[in-house]
Enzyme design. Structure first.
Site, PDB file in Angstrom:
ATOM      1  N   ASP A  42      -3.071  -0.446  -3.541  1.00 34.91           N
ATOM      2  CA  ASP A  42      -2.415  -1.274  -4.497  1.00 34.91           C
ATOM      3  C   ASP A  42      -0.919  -1.449  -3.610  1.00 34.91           C
ATOM      4  O   ASP A  42      -0.246  -0.781  -2.998  1.00 34.91           O
ATOM      5  CB  ASP A  42      -1.680  -0.515  -5.646  1.00 34.91           C
ATOM      6  CG  ASP A  42      -3.150   0.160  -6.398  1.00 34.91           C
ATOM      7  OD1 ASP A  42      -4.166  -0.535  -6.202  1.00 34.91           O
ATOM      8  OD2 ASP A  42      -3.002   1.103  -7.229  1.00 34.91           O
ATOM      9  N   ASP A  70      -3.725   1.654   2.345  1.00 32.32           N
ATOM     10  CA  ASP A  70      -3.210   1.960   0.794  1.00 32.32           C
ATOM     11  C   ASP A  70      -3.961   0.526   0.217  1.00 32.32           C
ATOM     12  O   ASP A  70      -4.291  -0.580   0.672  1.00 32.32           O
ATOM     13  CB  ASP A  70      -1.791   1.622   0.974  1.00 32.32           C
ATOM     14  CG  ASP A  70      -1.490   1.916  -0.584  1.00 32.32           C
ATOM     15  OD1 ASP A  70      -2.103   2.560  -1.279  1.00 32.32           O
ATOM     16  OD2 ASP A  70      -0.364   1.269  -0.952  1.00 32.32           O
TER      17      ASP A  70
END
Length: 381
Positions: free
Chosen positions: A11, A9
């Site tokens: 953020d 991922d």
């Protein structure tokens, strides 16, 4: 050889999210996760994982999140990573809003189907690295494990508590807030074993993860014994499942002693490679009681026991069986144990011993990912 993948991922994992909107749409919001560059560079250059970015960007391309506010920042992030030797083979971005429930949005696997059922990829030994519950759910849906940078540990107290607990048990391989721990985990691997020991007197199953987080599920038929084994997991920061079915209709002896043997055998299996390990480890007070447990996983069994109890039993456990448990563990794990305790309250004394034992284990099995050193001048342990 099939490739392992890190589905990462963006953020909250590589870069910090920006509350309250969590929308990274301007350069003044951009900061990188602490020590991410240092350890991601090590992962990228020292290991053979393929790196794939998977990110939800709510409404990207709409009036609420115009593309011209996203791409300059995103491109800077990618160039910054590349400048450190961190190269992603692919970037998968879902632009939908949560309420749309599209299969491409994490935890849906719509964007990642090309990796599944593809003999080029080793999905079961791959990982999803993320900070949200949806990242852990994605790992489960993909058939791999999750490394969870859980910055909101109170999630378990919400209405999704059962789901979170299930994910922790079934899918989370590592829960941390530090990239250094992610690097160490990937570099050193997990020391997990499943061990069974069956006799005419007891049937025992042990699941042990020395690099766990303190989770325990213990059932021996003896409540106080269960409580003490739970202390080993909690204070030793290891994951432990113990299922013991013993001849309690006779007495407690075989159940306690054989559980000690089975647990020791599980440790011996998990510690087959002791390179980089501390090897030694603890003194611990509990109210008026003081316990000292010294341990050495040096490959030779020995026990010194300096603890006396005035009561015949604590809970359902005969106090004479505490020595037998630790002696059985020492013999099976092939370790030295030196146990000493003094105090007035018998419950406090034995609980202090088990907690000190757990802390000693935690100290002794700790590994240094930067070291391949075997802690012995003999060259073998």
């Amino acid at each position: 050889m099939a490739k392992r993948i890190l589905f990462i991922d963006r953020d909250g994992t590589l870069i910090n999210e920006a509350p309250p909107t969590y929308q990274l749409d301007s350069f003044d919001k951009l900061t990188f996760f602490p020590h991410m560059f240092e350890y991601m560079r090590r992962i990228a250059t020292e290991m053979d994982y393929e790196l794939v970015m998977v990110t939800n960007q709510d409404g990207l391309g709409t009036d609420s999140f115009p593309e011209h506010t996203f791409w300059p920042l995103h491109n800077l992030v990618m160039k910054s990573l590349e400048g450190e030797g961190i190269n992603f083979s692919a970037v998968h971005i879902d632009r939908s809003f949560p309420h749309e429930h599209l299969p491409t949005r994490k935890p849906g696997i719509g964007m990642l189907k090309d990796y599944l059922n593809n003999p080029e990829y080793d999905i079961p030994n791959s990982y999803v690295i993320g900070d949200r519950v949806t990242d852990v759910q994605l790992a489960r849906n993909m058939g791999c494990k999750a490394i969870w940078l859980n910055l909101e540990p109170d999630l378990g107290g919400s209405e999704i508590a059962n789901t979170v607990d299930d994910l922790r048990q079934s899918t989370v391989a590592l829960e941390t807030t530090e990239w250094s721990e992610i690097y160490a985990f990937l570099k050193l691997g997990s020391r997990s074993v499943v061990h069974e020991r069956n006799t005419n007197e007891t049937k025992i199953r042990v699941e042990l993860n020395l690099d766990g987080s303190g989770k325990a599920k213990v059932s021996t038929g003896l409540g106080f014994f269960d409580h003490m084994l739970d202390q080993i997991a909690r204070h030793g920061k290891l994951d432990l499942v113990v299922e013991t079915k013993g001849d309690l209709h006779i007495d407690e002896h075989h159940t306690i002693e054989d559980t000690g043997i089975a647990l020791g055998e599980a440790f011996a299996k998990a510690l087959v490679d002791k390179r980089g390990m501390e090897r030694y480890g603890f003194a611990l007070p509990m109210d008026e009681a003081e316990a000292k447990v010294l341990i050495d996983f040096g490959g030779r069994p020995w026990i010194v026991w300096n603890a006396e109890f005035k009561r015949e039993k604590i809970g359902e456990m005969p106090t004479e069986m505490f020595f037998h448990f630790f002696k059985s563990f020492s013999d099976a794990a092939k370790c030295n144990l030196n146990v000493e305790c003094r105090g007035d309250n018998e419950h406090h004394k034995i609980e202090a011993i088990f907690k000190a034992f757990a802390k000693a284990i935690k100290m002794a099995v700790k590994r240094d990912p930067f070291s391949n050193y075997l802690p012995s001048t003999k060259g073998t342990l």
